[in-house]
Design an enzyme around this catalytic site. Structure first.
Site, PDB file in Angstrom:
ATOM      1  N   GLU A   1       0.792  -1.232   0.000  1.00 53.19           N
ATOM      2  CA  GLU A   1       0.000   0.000   0.000  1.00 53.19           C
ATOM      3  C   GLU A   1       0.825   1.283   0.000  1.00 53.19           C
ATOM      4  O   GLU A   1       0.865   2.009   1.008  1.00 53.19           O
ATOM      5  CB  GLU A   1      -0.949   0.016   1.205  1.00 53.19           C
ATOM      6  CG  GLU A   1      -1.974  -1.093   1.170  1.00 53.19           C
ATOM      7  CD  GLU A   1      -3.085  -0.880   2.198  1.00 53.19           C
ATOM      8  OE1 GLU A   1      -3.073   0.148   2.897  1.00 53.19           O
ATOM      9  OE2 GLU A   1      -3.968  -1.747   2.287  1.00 53.19           O
TER      10      GLU A   1
ATOM     11  N   GLU B   1      -4.882  -8.668   1.049  1.00 54.47           N
ATOM     12  CA  GLU B   1      -5.403  -8.371   2.393  1.00 54.47           C
ATOM     13  C   GLU B   1      -6.882  -8.055   2.273  1.00 54.47           C
ATOM     14  O   GLU B   1      -7.302  -7.393   1.326  1.00 54.47           O
ATOM     15  CB  GLU B   1      -4.751  -7.128   3.016  1.00 54.47           C
ATOM     16  CG  GLU B   1      -3.428  -7.329   3.665  1.00 54.47           C
ATOM     17  CD  GLU B   1      -2.894  -6.044   4.304  1.00 54.47           C
ATOM     18  OE1 GLU B   1      -3.698  -5.185   4.717  1.00 54.47           O
ATOM     19  OE2 GLU B   1      -1.661  -5.921   4.365  1.00 54.47           O
TER      20      GLU B   1
HETATM   21  C1  GAL Z   1      -3.762  -2.180   5.742  1.00 54.40           C
HETATM   22  C2  GAL Z   1      -2.356  -2.473   6.168  1.00 54.40           C
HETATM   23  C3  GAL Z   1      -2.267  -3.513   7.243  1.00 54.40           C
HETATM   24  C4  GAL Z   1      -3.378  -3.447   8.276  1.00 54.40           C
HETATM   25  C5  GAL Z   1      -4.720  -3.196   7.648  1.00 54.40           C
HETATM   26  C6  GAL Z   1      -5.870  -2.951   8.621  1.00 54.40           C
HETATM   27  O1  GAL Z   1      -3.846  -0.933   5.162  1.00 54.40           O
HETATM   28  O2  GAL Z   1      -1.618  -2.943   5.080  1.00 54.40           O
HETATM   29  O3  GAL Z   1      -0.992  -3.443   7.789  1.00 54.40           O
HETATM   30  O4  GAL Z   1      -3.079  -2.646   9.314  1.00 54.40           O
HETATM   31  O5  GAL Z   1      -4.657  -2.096   6.777  1.00 54.40           O
HETATM   32  O6  GAL Z   1      -5.965  -1.633   8.971  1.00 54.40           O
END
Ligand code: GAL
Length: 448
Positions: free
Chosen positions: A169, A358
């Site tokens: 990200e 994710e």
């Molecule tokens: C994403 C990030 C993760 C995690 C997730 C939940 O943006 O890559 O590290 O924290 O959000 O907030």
């Protein structure tokens, strides 16, 4: 949307969980590790809820064997982690810390032994503090530092690790860390934001080239956050506000990667970026033919025009205000929007494949009598997986889904109170308790 069995996604589909070094490892000053920007940022008053510090975290550094057994027990076949740059290069560049390197070998070997595919992220937001002192992502030396780091990791771990994500990200760490000051290193203003963006875009492509050259049979990607942006009304000014935010949230980082340079629209902020970075000179260097694009989705956003907000002139109309379903962080739950985004990214035409690297949700969990009944999280996963399945059925080449996250961990500015895990962690005792959502995953993945 309907969720079929896990086997309907195909026998080669990657099912995984993700963690990140700064959020899970702990052992922040153990075995020669140097400080990262997050260790330093967390010491600043008022920056992190509950004044939480990422010092011990989930202690993955010492407990990785048990934690990987849990990954396996829940039925996953992929484990995504990130390398801590300052564990490998305590000073960011120069001398290698052998003990840090040895840890990653032990951990990766353990994955392989358990039959888990190790999926490595080169950079998940934890820049060595030594490099931040020299300007970090805004520095003219950034490419040199990143090249050294990426080359080392590729050569050192490339025999064992075939799946790679270059950056996690970039919009997240450049905007929150170098524009809004909400994440480490806490910088603000366009004079930080622009060089950070440009360095990240260049590092992303260069990282891809380094991995391609040095890792045989590598599967190389990079991960983008994405959020559908919806105008609050059909008024022209709201529609334009949504378009501006969409450029930032969904297009800024992928388009140069695809060889299109930065988006070119009627948006003064982006015009300025083109000018300041002399972007026209870099079209080729910013491009790399990734094997997959990692997509990460946590919410959709509804916006309206707001002339008081500098540059973007848009502000969010929160899900709560609109009475739309949301998680405990107020993030809108909107699986259909994710389905549309998956189709949209695929429609660029030059994306070879997509992996959801994710996706997950934060809810207020309670541990009672050894159980956490997180039915909302189960519902969330069911809906989002159904969205992924629908897009896949309609021809989007989606090769995997990695849930965020294995266990409750250090959630950046939210500290330890925002829990996203499939496993509950008591941060005082390090006791792990599998939540109902963890058992749900196990049944879903193992029952076929
Ligand atoms: C994403 C990030 C993760 C995690 C997730 C939940 O943006 O890559 O590290 O924290 O959000 O907030």
């Amino acid at each position: 949307m309907h969720l079929p069995s896990s086997s309907s996604f195909g026998k080669d589909f990657l099912w995984g969980v993700a963690i990140a070094a700064a959020q899970n490892e702990g052992a922040w000053n153990v075995d020669g590790r140097g400080p990262s920007v997050w260790d330093v940022f967390a010491r600043r008053q008022g920056k992190i809820k509950g004044s939480a510090k990422p010092t011990e975290n989930c202690d993955f550094y010492h407990r990785y064997k048990d934690d990987l057994l849990l990954v396996k027990a829940l039925g996953f076949n992929v484990f995504r982690f990130s390398f801590s740059w300052s564990r490998i290069f305590p000073e960011g560049t120069g001398k290698v810390n052998k003990e840090g390197v040895a840890f990653y070998h032990r951990m990766i070997d353990e994955c392989l032994q358990l039959g888990l595919t190790p999926f490595a992220t080169l950079y998940h937001w934890d820049l060595p503090q030594a490099l931040q002192k020299e300007g970090g992502w805004t520095s003219v030396h950034m490419q040199k530092w990143f090249t050294r780091y990426a080359t080392f990791c590729a050569e050192e771990f490339g025999d064992k690790v075939k799946h790679w994500i270059v950056l996690n990200e970039p919009m997240g760490f450049t905007s929150l860390g170098y524009m809004l000051g909400k994440h480490a290193p806490g910088k603000t203003g366009l004079e930080h934001f622009f060089p950070a963006i440009h360095n990240a875009v260049l590092a992303q492509a260069e990282g891809g080239r380094i991995l391609r050259k040095r890792v045989r049979d590598a599967v190389i990607g990079t991960s983008f956050s994405c959020s559908e942006v919806v105008p609050f009304t059909t008024k022209r000014e709201d529609i334009e506000a949504a378009k501006r935010l969409d450029i930032l949230l969904n297009r800024l980082f992928i388009e140069p990667t695809l060889g299109r340079n930065y988006p070119n629209e009627d948006f003064p902020l982006i015009d300025k970026l083109h000018l300041k970075t002399k972007a026209w000179r870099y079209t080729e260097r910013m491009q790399f033919d990734f094997d997959f694009i990692g997509l990460q989705n946590y919410f959709s956003v509804t916006v309206k025009h707001n002339s008081l907000i500098p540059y973007i002139q848009a502000s969010e109309v929160p899900a709560k205000t609109r009475k739309a379903p949301h998680t405990s962080l107020g993030w809108e739950i909107n699986p259909e929007s994710f389905y549309r985004l998956l189709k949209r990214y695929w429609n660029y035409g030059s994306v070879k494949s997509i992996i959801v690297t994710e996706n997950g949700a934060c809810f207020k969990d309670t541990l009672k009598n050894g159980s956490v009944h997180d039915t909302e999280r189960i519902e969330y996963f069911k809906q989002y997986l159904a969205a992924v399945y629908k897009a896949k059925q309609e021809g989007v080449k989606i090769q995997g889904y990695l849930a965020w996250t294995l266990m409750d961990n250090f959630e950046w500015g939210e500290g330890f109170n925002a829990r996203f895990g499939l496993i509950h962690v008591d941060f005082n005792t390090q006791l792990r308790t599998i939540k109902d959502s963890g058992y749900w995953w196990r049944d879903y993945l193992l029952s076929k």
